[in-house]
Design an enzyme around this catalytic site. Sequence first.
Site, PDB file in Angstrom:
ATOM      1  N   GLY A 209      -6.848  86.025 -32.063  1.00  0.00           N
ATOM      2  CA  GLY A 209      -7.531  87.091 -32.808  1.00  0.00           C
ATOM      3  C   GLY A 209      -8.484  87.845 -31.909  1.00  0.00           C
ATOM      4  CG  ASN A 210      -9.511  91.562 -32.349  1.00  0.00           C
ATOM      5  OD1 ASN A 210     -10.359  91.949 -33.136  1.00  0.00           O
ATOM      6  ND2 ASN A 210      -8.223  91.875 -32.458  1.00  0.00           N
ATOM      7  CE1 TYR A 211     -15.738  86.348 -30.587  1.00  0.00           C
ATOM      8  CE2 TYR A 211     -15.240  87.519 -28.547  1.00  0.00           C
ATOM      9  CZ  TYR A 211     -15.563  86.345 -29.215  1.00  0.00           C
ATOM     10  OH  TYR A 211     -15.704  85.190 -28.515  1.00  0.00           O
ATOM     11  CB  ALA A 277      -9.395  95.412 -33.035  1.00  0.00           C
TER      12      ALA A 277
END
Length: 398
Positions: A209-211, A277
Site C-alpha cells: 500500500g502507500n501512505y 495514489a
Amino acid sequence: MLRGKRILLGISGSIAAYKSIILVRELVKEGAEVQVICTKAALDFVTPITLATLSKRPVFSEFIKSRESGEWTNHVALGKWADLLIIAPMSANTLSKLVSGNCDNLLIATYLSADCPIYVAPAMDLDMYKHWTTTRNLNLLQERSVNVIESEDGELASGLVGKGRMAEPETLLSTIKRHFEVDSRIAGKHLIVTAGPTFEKIDPVRFIGNYSSGKMGFAIAEIAEQYGAVVTLITGPTSLSLNSDSINRIDIESAEEMFEAVKKEYDNCDAVIMSAAVADYRPKVRYSSKLKKADRAIDAIELEDTQDILKWLGSNKNQQKLIGFALETDNELANAQKKLENKNLDMLVMNSLNDKGAGFGTDTNKVTFIFPESNVTHELKSKKEVAKDIIDALETII
Ligand code: CTP
C-alpha cells in the site's frame, strides 16, 4: 446549499428577536454552522438557552466568558471564522453603533473584525424607521457594502401600522441562500473523484500500500458537491468520512477494483479528477491462505504492472476533462509536463516532495497546476483551499 457554511448571527434588542429563533433553526436544518451573539438588550427578549439549544453552540454576549478563569470571547477569531455575518434584528441603537464604530459590546467588536459579507435586517417602530437619522445611517451602511434586508410593512408591536417590521425568517433564510447560490459552470455536471491509496493483496493479511490519507480527494469531492456538481467519489481504504450525503461514495481496495468502478461511470461523466495514489505494481500471485514464515515465499514477491487508469481514460476520452496528480522529486516541471502529454490530460496537479507541508498525510499542500500551455504555482495552503483552487481551474477548462 448551506452545508458547512459558517453563519454569525448577531441579535440586538428588539421584539423581532423572537423571529431569529426560527432563523437559527432553519439555518441549522440547512446544514449551516450558526454562532449567535446577543447584545445585552437582546437577552431581554430571547434566552440564551433557547438559542444555544437550537444552534448547538454557546451563545456569546460579553467580552469575558468566565471571569474566574479569565477566559475571553475572541471577537477577532469570531469575525474571521464567519462566512457571513447577519445582524437580525438590527435595532436603531445597534444601527447607529455600526455607523459610528462605537465599540462598546461584543457584537460591534465582532462586526469591526469581520471581513466576510455582512447583512442587516432592521427592526424598528414606524417613526423610528422613518426618522432621518435611520435613513441616513442605512444609506451609510449601504455605501460601505453592507447589505440591508428591507423591513416590511404591517402591524408593529406598538399597534401602529407601517414600515419597520423585521423581514420574516423565510425572507432572511432565502436571502442567505441566494448569497451562497453558486453560479458555477460545474453545477449539474457529473464528476468522478478518486481518493486514497490502493491496497494490493499479497495474501489474506498482507498487502502493498502507500501512505495516502485520502484527504485531498475527499476535500475535492466535498467542494465540487458544494459547487453543485453530481459527484461520485471512488476511494481506496481510508478512515475518512464525508460531510455530505449527496456524494455517491464507492469504496474499493485494489487498483483493479478502482479501474472497474471508474470505467462504469466514465461514459456519462464530464470530468475525472484522479487524486488517488494508485499502486503502480501488484503481486503477480495473490495467495489465498496466509503465507507462513517458513514458506519463504515472501522473500521475493514478483510484481506486475497494474492498469494505469488515467492513461486508459486519456486514450478513451470524448467529452470528458481529465485532471491527474503527480508526485515528483526531480526535474519536477519537465516530468510533470511529460505526464500531462502522455496521459492526454487537461491539467496536472503537481506536488513536489521537496516542499515542506506538501504530500501525504498533511492537512496542507503546495501544488503547481500544469496546463498544456502554462503553469501556475500556488503557495502552501490547506487541502480544502487547494481543492477549491482545483475546482476553480476545472471551471475554466470544462
Ligand atoms: N494513476 C492511475 N493509475 C495507476 C497509477 C497512477 O490512474 N495505475 C494516476 C494517479 O491517480 C495520478 C497519476 O496517475 O493522478 C499519477 O501518475 P503516475 O504516472 O503514476 O505518477 P507517479 O506515481 O508520480 O509516477 P512515476 O513514478 O512514473 O513518476
